[in-house]
Design an enzyme around this catalytic site. Structure first.
Site, short mmCIF file in Angstrom:
data_model
loop_
_atom_site.label_atom_id
_atom_site.label_comp_id
_atom_site.label_asym_id
_atom_site.label_seq_id
_atom_site.Cartn_x
_atom_site.Cartn_y
_atom_site.Cartn_z
N SER A 23 0.98 -1.31 0.07
CA SER A 23 -0.11 0.07 -0.07
C SER A 23 0.78 1.49 0.01
CB SER A 23 -0.71 -0.17 1.09
OG SER A 23 -0.25 -0.05 2.66
N GLY A 24 2.32 1.26 0.13
CA GLY A 24 2.89 2.38 0.26
C GLY A 24 3.37 2.64 -1.31
N PHE A 25 4.29 3.77 -1.24
CA PHE A 25 4.67 4.28 -2.69
C PHE A 25 5.59 3.29 -3.23
CE2 PHE A 25 4.99 8.63 -0.56
CZ PHE A 25 3.58 9.00 -0.96
N ARG B 208 -2.31 -4.35 6.27
CA ARG B 208 -3.16 -4.56 7.14
C ARG B 208 -4.12 -3.50 7.18
NH1 ARG B 208 1.89 -6.08 9.76
NH2 ARG B 208 1.52 -8.31 10.56
N ARG B 209 -3.75 -2.10 6.91
CA ARG B 209 -4.76 -1.11 7.06
C ARG B 209 -5.84 -1.20 6.19
NH1 ARG B 209 -2.49 5.19 6.02
NH2 ARG B 209 -4.44 6.27 6.35
N CYS C 121 18.00 3.53 -1.83
CA CYS C 121 18.08 4.58 -3.26
C CYS C 121 19.10 5.62 -3.06
CB CYS C 121 16.65 5.24 -3.05
SG CYS C 121 16.44 6.28 -1.46
#
Length: 351
Positions: free
Chosen positions: A9-11, A34-35, A150
């Site tokens: 769900s993140g970037f 989870r969210r 990165c």
């Protein structure tokens, strides 16, 4: 080949989905959060609307074991809880956290503030550092890959030819890096809010940044001796991108032709590294604008005869080449796909 993304769900998870949904050899069978458990993926990543009907599921080992390959897009310190079980099960693991990048178990105490050395030193030695340009042969058939950080990626690749050819001397190279707000993740702190981040140029962790550990590890391997670097990152007013400038002071200056030869000998066959040093055109050195959305690393250099200084530059998209794109590039090499499968993106311009 069935793929599961843990922490989707993140970037970085969103970029993994964007790339893998267009990979001809892959079926994404699970994306966990989870969210957002039970929610359509495209409601969290609106750019994926129309490309998938996947719903987020609860992260679990059982969900992951339905796949042949698992990408872990978890916070530092979380992947180490997953990798041993997945690795034992025979699933190939591509970990985008720092949990398996460093070969020295004690380094996690110094650089990541773990209370004790890494609990799985045997797996640290088995993990392949997932930078295809430097570890291609080790990646072939690899079952545990530690995807580089990165800013470490931008820094290592611009200095690697100099390290290999013995130009990193007693004076530590100085690296100045600029990174966009997406580097803070989808749930950044208050200083990552628009009202704080807009127009900003500010240093953070100006000394002892944790990416120093892997920069020094990789440059030391290439140089065949201990290399130390002085590294300071800055948060700047852009969403995507990293721009790094390296300053290397040498006793004997190479010629410009020598520099071209060093960089071409290391990267001449690379699908994703472009040497940008041009006397004409609107982009004579690397520029973050011209790598956005792509897996390219644009590298340049200049010679300062007055100070016996080599100045190097690199530009990457932190979410693609700095994370998801590099993970898929390493996956392609490991699994025998064309190296650029799923990654054939021409950068957007203008942006």
């Amino acid at each position: 080949m069935k793929v599961c993304i843990i922490g989707a769900s993140g970037f970085v998870g969103g970029e993994l989905l964007r790339i893998l949904l267009q990979h001809s050899g892959v079926e994404v069978v699970c994306a966990t959060s989870r969210r957002f458990k039970g929610e359509y993926v495209y409601r969290v990543h609106p750019n994926l609307r129309g490309f998938t009907q996947l719903k987020f599921v609860e992260p679990s080992i059982d969900a992951a074991l339905k796949a042949d390959v698992v990408f872990l897009a978890l916070p530092h310190g979380e992947s180490v809880k997953w990798v041993p079980k997945l690795y034992e099960s025979g699933v190939a693991v591509f970990d985008l956290s720092a949990d398996f990048r460093l070969k020295d178990p004690n380094a996690y105490v110094e650089w990541y503030k773990w209370p004790q050395p890494h609990p799985y030193p045997d797996l640290l030695q088995k993990a392949v550092y997932g930078q295809p340009e430097l570890h291609r042969s080790e990646l072939v058939g690899a079952k545990l890959v530690a995807v580089p950080g990165c800013m470490a990626t931008a820094s290592i690749l611009m200095l690697a030819p100099l390290a290999k050819h013995g130009l990193l001397g007693e004076t530590p190279p100085v690296i100045d890096a600029k990174i966009g707000s997406s580097g803070a993740g989808a749930e950044g702190s208050v200083v990552d809010l628009h009202s704080f981040r807009t127009y900003v140029v500010r240093p953070y962790e100006p000394v002892h940044h944790r990416h120093i550990a892997e920069i020094e590890q990789e440059l030391s391997l290439l140089a065949g001796k201990r290399v130390k670097v002085a590294f300071t990152p800055h948060a700047v007013d852009m969403v995507r991108g990293i721009f790094a400038t390296g300053h290397v002071f040498v006793e004997k200056m190479p010629t410009e032709a020598d520099m071209w030869k060093m960089y071409r000998s290391m990267y001449g066959d690379s699908k994703f590294i472009r040497i940008v040093k041009d006397r004409l055109g609107i982009s004579r050195y690397p520029n973050v604008k011209y790598v956005l959305g792509s897996n390219f690393v644009d590298i340049g250099f200049e010679l300062d005869q007055r100070l016996n200084r080599l100045v190097t530059f690199s530009a990457i998209d932190n979410l693609v080449r700095g994370a998801a794109g590099q993970a898929v590039q390493a996956f392609n090499v490991a699994m025998g796909f064309p190296e650029d499968e799923g990654l054939r993106y021409i950068p957007l311009a203008p942006v």
